[in-house]
Design a protein around this motif. Structure first.
Motif, PDB file in Angstrom:
ATOM      1  N   PRO B 355       0.821  -1.216   0.000  1.00 59.23           N
ATOM      2  CA  PRO B 355       0.000   0.000   0.000  1.00 59.23           C
ATOM      3  C   PRO B 355       0.855   1.266   0.000  1.00 59.23           C
ATOM      4  CG  PRO B 355      -0.582  -1.487   1.826  1.00 59.23           C
ATOM      5  CD  PRO B 355       0.637  -2.043   1.188  1.00 59.23           C
ATOM      6  N   GLY B 356       0.295   2.315  -0.565  1.00 59.18           N
ATOM      7  CA  GLY B 356       0.974   3.617  -0.539  1.00 59.18           C
ATOM      8  C   GLY B 356       1.867   3.827  -1.751  1.00 59.18           C
ATOM      9  N   ASP B 357       2.536   4.976  -1.747  1.00 60.91           N
ATOM     10  CA  ASP B 357       3.366   5.366  -2.886  1.00 60.91           C
ATOM     11  C   ASP B 357       4.813   4.894  -2.769  1.00 60.91           C
ATOM     12  OD1 ASP B 357       1.290   6.666  -4.105  1.00 60.91           O
ATOM     13  OD2 ASP B 357       1.716   8.592  -3.110  1.00 60.91           O
ATOM     14  N   THR B 358       5.190   4.451  -1.562  1.00 58.22           N
ATOM     15  CA  THR B 358       6.606   4.118  -1.399  1.00 58.22           C
ATOM     16  C   THR B 358       6.937   2.856  -2.203  1.00 58.22           C
ATOM     17  OG1 THR B 358       6.164   2.837   0.588  1.00 58.22           O
ATOM     18  CG2 THR B 358       6.881   5.132   0.903  1.00 58.22           C
ATOM     19  N   ILE B 359       8.191   2.791  -2.606  1.00 60.32           N
ATOM     20  CA  ILE B 359       8.624   1.722  -3.510  1.00 60.32           C
ATOM     21  C   ILE B 359       8.813   0.420  -2.728  1.00 60.32           C
ATOM     22  CG2 ILE B 359      10.499   1.000  -5.053  1.00 60.32           C
ATOM     23  CD1 ILE B 359      10.934   3.972  -5.696  1.00 60.32           C
ATOM     24  N   ALA B 361      10.718  -2.956  -2.692  1.00 60.64           N
ATOM     25  CA  ALA B 361      11.942  -3.506  -3.303  1.00 60.64           C
ATOM     26  C   ALA B 361      11.702  -4.832  -4.048  1.00 60.64           C
ATOM     27  CB  ALA B 361      13.037  -3.671  -2.250  1.00 60.64           C
ATOM     28  N   PRO B 362      10.924  -5.782  -3.477  1.00 64.67           N
ATOM     29  CA  PRO B 362      10.703  -7.025  -4.231  1.00 64.67           C
ATOM     30  C   PRO B 362      10.091  -6.785  -5.608  1.00 64.67           C
ATOM     31  CG  PRO B 362      10.120  -7.364  -1.940  1.00 64.67           C
ATOM     32  CD  PRO B 362      10.412  -5.892  -2.099  1.00 64.67           C
ATOM     33  N   ALA B 363       9.167  -5.823  -5.704  1.00 60.95           N
ATOM     34  CA  ALA B 363       8.539  -5.539  -7.004  1.00 60.95           C
ATOM     35  C   ALA B 363       9.547  -4.917  -7.969  1.00 60.95           C
ATOM     36  CB  ALA B 363       7.345  -4.604  -6.809  1.00 60.95           C
ATOM     37  N   VAL B 364      10.432  -4.056  -7.449  1.00 59.70           N
ATOM     38  CA  VAL B 364      11.469  -3.448  -8.297  1.00 59.70           C
ATOM     39  C   VAL B 364      12.379  -4.534  -8.859  1.00 59.70           C
ATOM     40  CG1 VAL B 364      13.511  -1.953  -8.303  1.00 59.70           C
ATOM     41  CG2 VAL B 364      11.450  -1.264  -7.040  1.00 59.70           C
ATOM     42  N   LEU B 365      12.816  -5.438  -7.987  1.00 58.65           N
ATOM     43  CA  LEU B 365      13.766  -6.459  -8.427  1.00 58.65           C
ATOM     44  C   LEU B 365      13.106  -7.432  -9.398  1.00 58.65           C
ATOM     45  CD1 LEU B 365      15.704  -6.968  -5.087  1.00 58.65           C
ATOM     46  CD2 LEU B 365      16.418  -5.714  -7.126  1.00 58.65           C
ATOM     47  N   LYS B 366      11.822  -7.717  -9.171  1.00 58.85           N
ATOM     48  CA  LYS B 366      11.111  -8.578 -10.134  1.00 58.85           C
ATOM     49  C   LYS B 366      11.040  -7.878 -11.496  1.00 58.85           C
ATOM     50  CE  LYS B 366       7.029 -11.354 -10.958  1.00 58.85           C
ATOM     51  NZ  LYS B 366       7.091 -11.056 -12.390  1.00 58.85           N
ATOM     52  N   GLU B 367      10.785  -6.579 -11.474  1.00 59.05           N
ATOM     53  CA  GLU B 367      10.695  -5.852 -12.752  1.00 59.05           C
ATOM     54  C   GLU B 367      12.065  -5.781 -13.449  1.00 59.05           C
ATOM     55  OE1 GLU B 367       8.347  -2.288 -12.546  1.00 59.05           O
ATOM     56  OE2 GLU B 367       8.926  -1.691 -14.584  1.00 59.05           O
ATOM     57  N   VAL B 368      13.132  -5.564 -12.674  1.00 57.71           N
ATOM     58  CA  VAL B 368      14.477  -5.587 -13.267  1.00 57.71           C
ATOM     59  C   VAL B 368      14.707  -6.952 -13.914  1.00 57.71           C
ATOM     60  CG1 VAL B 368      16.961  -5.550 -12.780  1.00 57.71           C
ATOM     61  CG2 VAL B 368      15.456  -3.876 -11.671  1.00 57.71           C
ATOM     62  N   PHE B 498      32.457  10.265  -9.936  1.00 58.00           N
ATOM     63  CA  PHE B 498      33.189   9.253 -10.710  1.00 58.00           C
ATOM     64  C   PHE B 498      32.688   9.213 -12.168  1.00 58.00           C
ATOM     65  CE2 PHE B 498      33.556   7.968  -6.294  1.00 58.00           C
ATOM     66  CZ  PHE B 498      34.891   7.614  -6.192  1.00 58.00           C
ATOM     67  N   ASN B 499      32.023  10.280 -12.592  1.00 58.42           N
ATOM     68  CA  ASN B 499      31.479  10.360 -13.954  1.00 58.42           C
ATOM     69  C   ASN B 499      30.501   9.231 -14.255  1.00 58.42           C
ATOM     70  OD1 ASN B 499      32.864  12.635 -14.496  1.00 58.42           O
ATOM     71  ND2 ASN B 499      34.471  11.648 -15.742  1.00 58.42           N
ATOM     72  N   ILE B 500      29.772   8.780 -13.237  1.00 57.26           N
ATOM     73  CA  ILE B 500      28.794   7.708 -13.432  1.00 57.26           C
ATOM     74  C   ILE B 500      27.403   8.329 -13.381  1.00 57.26           C
ATOM     75  CG2 ILE B 500      27.819   5.608 -12.408  1.00 57.26           C
ATOM     76  CD1 ILE B 500      30.709   5.008 -11.392  1.00 57.26           C
ATOM     77  N   LYS B 501      26.636   8.089 -14.426  1.00 53.99           N
ATOM     78  CA  LYS B 501      25.273   8.640 -14.473  1.00 53.99           C
ATOM     79  C   LYS B 501      24.455   8.015 -13.341  1.00 53.99           C
ATOM     80  CE  LYS B 501      21.524   9.827 -17.458  1.00 53.99           C
ATOM     81  NZ  LYS B 501      20.787   9.705 -18.681  1.00 53.99           N
ATOM     82  N   ALA B 502      23.626   8.808 -12.715  1.00 54.78           N
ATOM     83  CA  ALA B 502      22.870   8.294 -11.571  1.00 54.78           C
ATOM     84  C   ALA B 502      21.515   8.972 -11.464  1.00 54.78           C
ATOM     85  CB  ALA B 502      23.666   8.518 -10.287  1.00 54.78           C
ATOM     86  N   LYS B 503      20.593   8.252 -10.840  1.00 54.27           N
ATOM     87  CA  LYS B 503      19.251   8.795 -10.613  1.00 54.27           C
ATOM     88  C   LYS B 503      18.716   8.250  -9.299  1.00 54.27           C
ATOM     89  CE  LYS B 503      15.999   9.652 -13.693  1.00 54.27           C
ATOM     90  NZ  LYS B 503      15.117   9.444 -14.851  1.00 54.27           N
ATOM     91  N   GLU B 504      17.982   9.082  -8.572  1.00 59.29           N
ATOM     92  CA  GLU B 504      17.313   8.640  -7.353  1.00 59.29           C
ATOM     93  C   GLU B 504      15.825   8.562  -7.616  1.00 59.29           C
ATOM     94  OE1 GLU B 504      16.895  11.561  -4.283  1.00 59.29           O
ATOM     95  OE2 GLU B 504      16.840  10.073  -2.687  1.00 59.29           O
ATOM     96  N   ILE B 505      15.189   7.467  -7.204  1.00 58.93           N
ATOM     97  CA  ILE B 505      13.728   7.392  -7.300  1.00 58.93           C
ATOM     98  C   ILE B 505      13.150   7.114  -5.912  1.00 58.93           C
ATOM     99  CG2 ILE B 505      13.603   6.749  -9.737  1.00 58.93           C
ATOM    100  CD1 ILE B 505      13.222   3.836  -8.890  1.00 58.93           C
ATOM    101  N   VAL B 529      17.331   3.505  -5.236  1.00 60.22           N
ATOM    102  CA  VAL B 529      15.914   3.216  -5.015  1.00 60.22           C
ATOM    103  C   VAL B 529      15.610   3.392  -3.531  1.00 60.22           C
ATOM    104  CG1 VAL B 529      14.093   1.488  -5.282  1.00 60.22           C
ATOM    105  CG2 VAL B 529      16.022   1.518  -6.894  1.00 60.22           C
ATOM    106  N   LYS B 530      14.936   4.486  -3.187  1.00 58.09           N
ATOM    107  CA  LYS B 530      14.606   4.729  -1.772  1.00 58.09           C
ATOM    108  C   LYS B 530      13.409   3.859  -1.393  1.00 58.09           C
ATOM    109  CE  LYS B 530      15.981   7.885   0.488  1.00 58.09           C
ATOM    110  NZ  LYS B 530      17.098   7.929   1.484  1.00 58.09           N
TER     111      LYS B 530
END
Lengths: 80, 554
Positions: B355-359, B361-368, B498-505, B529-530
């Motif tokens: 429930p809710g908007d927070t991410i 982790a199991p669903a993220v890893l399944k999608e990856v 370190f010139n590594i592209k990054a993003k926070e979600i 991934v927060k």
């Protein structure tokens, strides 16, 4: 605790005695005594090891046998 | 005419490495290994400078695990050598073939407490399969050939060769000798095939318990043929993941402390466990006395010392799995049991509701897992993210899931991914890490930058040492001692350095696009991934508890 006597034949290589002592301690056996000698003609070492433990001796025999420089391990006395 | 450079112990080392097919090594130079690094300068062997010797050791481990080839790492004497130890221990626990070369102070200085002198040979006894110290230049070729042979023979493992500086500098003839493979020293007792066949034929509720030994023996095809013909429900250890086809209808997933409910219940109800390249680890068995209490045991292994170590085998099948599995592959009449296990698998399937908007982790890893290219290699660190990866990602081969199983070493994931990517330049490599583990070998971002290694980093960030926090909440009355990491650095900014592209979600609606951007990016990428700091890994078998007494999400 049960007492055991092992007869171990080794290739006379660096630290083979240390390896046996390390495995013996790590696998839960206390050392009561040790005799070791090397036949310099054959470079075969003979080690008698006196140990005690509540654990079955097969666990130690199998682990000593896995060491690379070991030629043979026999249990020559067993009070279990 | 320019004179030929004198051949030395150091140049001979590289000749022998090449004789054994070594193209890549990982390491870090220092005083007592300078002659070897000088010889490297003229060598065709490619060296990857890591930024800590532990990183070099794990890169060698990742290289070996991803490719099936031997991994090689270099370090200098003293602190360089001691920094390798965690990597050697990790390789010993997971039976990974690596050869570590350490420089040592000159033989004349050994034993004098010289600068950067440590008895790495002595220290190696408890964390290698075997080790050597070369004190005579004439022994060097034989020792190096033996080191490679020992690392690969039987149950594989790490071998250390300590080479004093004067031996590295000593003149040698330029004549490479042929090397022959070592004979397997341990004579294995004959496989107990007759007893095993009788046990298989009598079994009504058998389960196939698959471990890391299957991948190490290169016996995935033989295992799958065995499982298919027998139609036997199967479960996997952490290190065995990928051995069984994840689409197999009789495959129930991982067993043990964070195993699936179906896998653990099937094992507890079984009347026969067919154990293949596994060792009844405590994280698998839970309370040992109550593990699979009704089951007879057929135990396949290459290591005699694993038979009867933690559970008595009714039939021991020692030797090469590629030979022994086909010898016991028979069809079984276990329809009712198959259906029962399939029903449990359906009844206890994963629930991705969160429930809710927070991410979640199991669903993220399944999608990856669903979106990653075929033959992607995943590495992990250790903790909650590791268990979620094991539970929710699918692997078609054990060489596509590299995780520190036996040793459980935080800091494994990033350098192992570097090694994996170098061994498999054409495959996608993703490391799944946590905010605690990531910081343990974060210096290896510099290795990624230097060589532009296109590793993708999925950083599951809860601002905690999540697994320890989970245990503190469940078993230590919520006394959260030293598990808060909420003052972590800004990971996106850190990657940028370190010139590594990054993003926070931070919210669910960002997940899909971010995963796609990461996978499509042509170069290294960090996706932070927060997640909610209170999320736990379920199910959980509490310590010293039978595996059917698992705690579940409430």
């Amino acid at each position: 605790m049960n007492r055991y006597q092992l007869a171990i034949q080794v290739d006379d290589k660096q630290v083979v005695l240390e390896r046996i002592l390390q495995v013996t301690r790590y696998r839960g056996f206390l050392i009561d005594g040790i005799n070791a000698k090397v036949n310099t003609g054959t470079h075969i070492g003979y080690i008698e090891l006196f140990v005690r433990s509540d654990r079955p001796i097969e666990l130690l025999v199998d682990q000593i046998n896995k060491l690379i420089d070991i030629k043979d391990v026999k249990v020559t006395h067993n009070t279990a | 005419m320019a004179s030929e450079k004198q051949h030395t112990g150091s140049s001979l080392l590289f000749d022998i490495l090449q004789q054994h097919g070594v193209q890549h090594v990982f390491g870090y130079p220092g005083g007592a290994i300078m002659p070897i690094y000088d010889a490297l300068y003229d060598s065709d062997v490619e060296h990857f400078l890591c930024r800590h010797e532990q990183g070099a050791a794990f890169a060698a481990v990742g290289y070996a695990r991803a490719s099936g080839k031997i991994g090689v790492c270099f370090a200098t004497s003293g602190p360089g050598a001691t920094n390798l130890i965690t990597g050697l221990a990790d390789a010993l626990a997971d039976s990974i073939p690596i050869v570590a070369i350490t420089g040592q102070v000159p033989t004349s200085a050994m034993g004098s407490d010289a600068f950067q002198e440590i008895d790495i040979f002595g220290l190696s006894l408890a964390c290698t399969k075997h080790s050597f110290q070369v004190t005579d230049i004439n022994d060097l070729p034989k020792v190096l050939h033996k080191a490679f042979a020992i690392a690969l023979e039987g149950r594989q493992g790490p071998v250390l060769v300590d080479i004093p500086k004067d031996i590295q500098l000593a003149a040698v003839e330029n004549s490479l000798e042929d090397f022959s493979q070592l004979k397997n020293k341990v004579k294995l007792p004959p496989a107990n095939v007759g007893s095993a066949l009788a046990l298989l034929n009598q079994a009504k509720q058998p389960v196939l318990y698959v471990g890391g030994g299957v991948g190490m023996a290169n016996a995935v095809d033989e295992l799958r043929a065995f499982a298919k013909l027998a139609g036997m429900p199967s479960v996997s250890t952490l290190k065995g993941l990928g051995a069984i086809n994840p689409e197999d209808e009789n495959y129930l997933g991982m067993l043990g402390m964070h195993g699936t409910k179906a896998a653990n219940l099937a094992v507890q109800q079984s009347d026969l466990l067919v154990v293949v390249g596994a060792r009844f680890d405590d994280r698998v068995t839970g309370k040992l006395d109550e593990f699979a209490p009704h089951a007879k045991i057929i135990h396949f292994d290459i290591d005699t010392a694993e038979i009867n170590k933690r559970r008595k085998a009714d039939a021991a099948i020692l030797g090469d799995l590629k030979v022994n599995l086909p010898a016991l592959a028979i069809p079984l009449s276990i329809n009712d049991w198959q259906l029962h296990c399939q029903q449990m698998k359906a009844d206890f399937a994963w629930d991705y509701d969160h429930p809710g908007d927070t991410i979640f982790a199991p669903a993220v890893l399944k999608e990856v897992s669903d979106k990653m290219p075929e033959n992607t290699c995943i590495t992990t660190d250790v903790g909650q993210h590791q268990m979620w990866a094991a539970q929710h990602m699918s692997f078609n081969d054990p060489s596509n899931f590299l995780t520190s199983g036996g040793m459980g070493t935080m800091g494994f994931g990033l350098p192992a991914a570097i090694g994996a990517q170098i061994s498999r330049p054409n495959d996608c490599v993703i490391t799944v890490t946590g905010d605690g583990s990531f910081m343990m070998n974060v210096q290896e971002l510099s290795t990624i930058k230097r060589f532009q290694i296109p590793v993708k980093i999925v950083l599951i960030d809860n601002g905690k040492l999540g697994m320890v926090r989970q245990w503190q909440d469940l078993f230590f009355e919520g006394r959260l001692s030293e598990t808060d990491l909420s003052d972590n650095p800004d990971f996106v900014m850190l990657a940028g350095a370190f010139n590594i592209k990054a993003k926070e979600i931070t919210t669910k609606d960002q997940v899909s696009a971010a995963i796609e951007e990461m996978i499509d990016h042509d170069g290294p990428y960090l996706l932070q991934v927060k997640i909610d700091a209170q999320d736990n890994v379920w199910p959980l078998v509490p310590p010293n508890t039978a595996n059917d007494q698992m705690m579940e999400k409430t």
